[in-house]
Design a protein around this motif. Structure first.
Motif, PDB file in Angstrom:
ATOM      1  N   ALA A 120      87.990 -13.468  -4.943  1.00 65.53           N
ATOM      2  CA  ALA A 120      89.046 -12.811  -5.717  1.00 65.53           C
ATOM      3  C   ALA A 120      89.825 -11.888  -4.781  1.00 65.53           C
ATOM      4  N   SER A 122      92.403  -8.520  -4.420  1.00 63.44           N
ATOM      5  CA  SER A 122      92.809  -7.289  -5.112  1.00 63.44           C
ATOM      6  C   SER A 122      94.280  -7.395  -5.529  1.00 63.44           C
ATOM      7  N   PRO A 123      94.670  -6.687  -6.587  1.00 65.68           N
ATOM      8  CA  PRO A 123      96.057  -6.771  -7.065  1.00 65.68           C
ATOM      9  C   PRO A 123      97.104  -6.431  -6.007  1.00 65.68           C
ATOM     10  N   ALA A 162      85.869 -11.362 -10.418  1.00 66.34           N
ATOM     11  CA  ALA A 162      87.230 -11.159 -10.910  1.00 66.34           C
ATOM     12  C   ALA A 162      87.604  -9.707 -10.660  1.00 66.34           C
ATOM     13  N   ILE A 163      88.872  -9.476 -10.423  1.00 65.18           N
ATOM     14  CA  ILE A 163      89.353  -8.119 -10.177  1.00 65.18           C
ATOM     15  C   ILE A 163      90.464  -7.830 -11.175  1.00 65.18           C
ATOM     16  N   GLY A 164      90.427  -6.655 -11.758  1.00 69.48           N
ATOM     17  CA  GLY A 164      91.479  -6.267 -12.693  1.00 69.48           C
ATOM     18  C   GLY A 164      91.618  -4.774 -12.733  1.00 69.48           C
ATOM     19  N   THR A 165      92.727  -4.313 -13.236  1.00 67.37           N
ATOM     20  CA  THR A 165      92.970  -2.900 -13.407  1.00 67.37           C
ATOM     21  C   THR A 165      92.449  -2.481 -14.768  1.00 67.37           C
ATOM     22  N   VAL A 166      91.578  -1.491 -14.793  1.00 66.27           N
ATOM     23  CA  VAL A 166      90.976  -1.017 -16.038  1.00 66.27           C
ATOM     24  C   VAL A 166      91.506   0.379 -16.310  1.00 66.27           C
ATOM     25  N   CYS A 167      92.179   0.547 -17.432  1.00 64.05           N
ATOM     26  CA  CYS A 167      92.774   1.851 -17.793  1.00 64.05           C
ATOM     27  C   CYS A 167      91.928   2.526 -18.864  1.00 64.05           C
TER      28      CYS A 167
END
Length: 168
Positions: A120, A122-123, A162-167
């Motif tokens: 994966a 990074s964004p 998996a990589i995602g932005t978590v708010c």
């Protein structure tokens, strides 16, 4: 002497013009036109573990346009956000192949842990994360230098990542 006088007069004139402009109700200057669109191809990169290659498919025509030799038993593939690089895990080589997507050639081979599977990006595109299923680790790759900058111990037999932005 004349140059100084000219500069002084020019400054005074500009000040007066600015005051006048403030009092006039002129519409703002229109923004410049947008740049022309960039032509991009939408391609699929497929890891072929049986013959140690990656097939590149043009999704507009559904045809294979390139076949790229990589390490042994390629498994996971991830593409950087800018679309310029593809990172491919090679399960039996314990490496990651880096593909230049413009030329469809391998530009780097990075040693990682034992039996890499998932990949994966990074964004921001600066890191690739690779699961190493036998060494129970995740290798963190700096995509600017294509080197491993960290190895993170995780649970037994890591596969997907998996990589995602978590708010919050």
């Amino acid at each position: 002497m004349k140059k100084r006088l000219k500069k002084r007069l020019k400054r005074k004139l500009n000040k007066k013009l600015n005051k006048i402009r403030k009092h006039l109700c002129l519409p703002p200057k229109p923004p410049p036109p947008p740049p022309p669109p960039i032509e991009c191809d939408v391609l699929a990169y497929v890891a072929n573990s049986g013959d140690n290659t990656v097939s590149v498919i043009d999704t507009a025509t559904n045809t294979v346009i390139a076949t790229i030799p990589v390490g042994n038993a390629p498994y996971g593939v991830a593409i950087t956000p800018d679309g310029r690089r593809a990172y491919v895990s090679n399960y039996l080589s314990n490496t990651v192949s880096v593909i230049n997507t413009v030329t469809n050639t391998v530009i780097a081979t990075i040693p990682v842990g034992v039996s890499p599977l998932g990949v994966a990006i990074s964004p921001d595109g600066t890191r690739a994360y690779v699961t190493n299923s036998v060494s129970n680790t995740v290798s963190v790759i700096d995509t600017a230098t294509n080197t491993v900058i960290a190895t993170i111990p995780v649970g037994i037999g890591p596969e997907g990542v998996a990589i995602g932005t978590v708010c919050q």
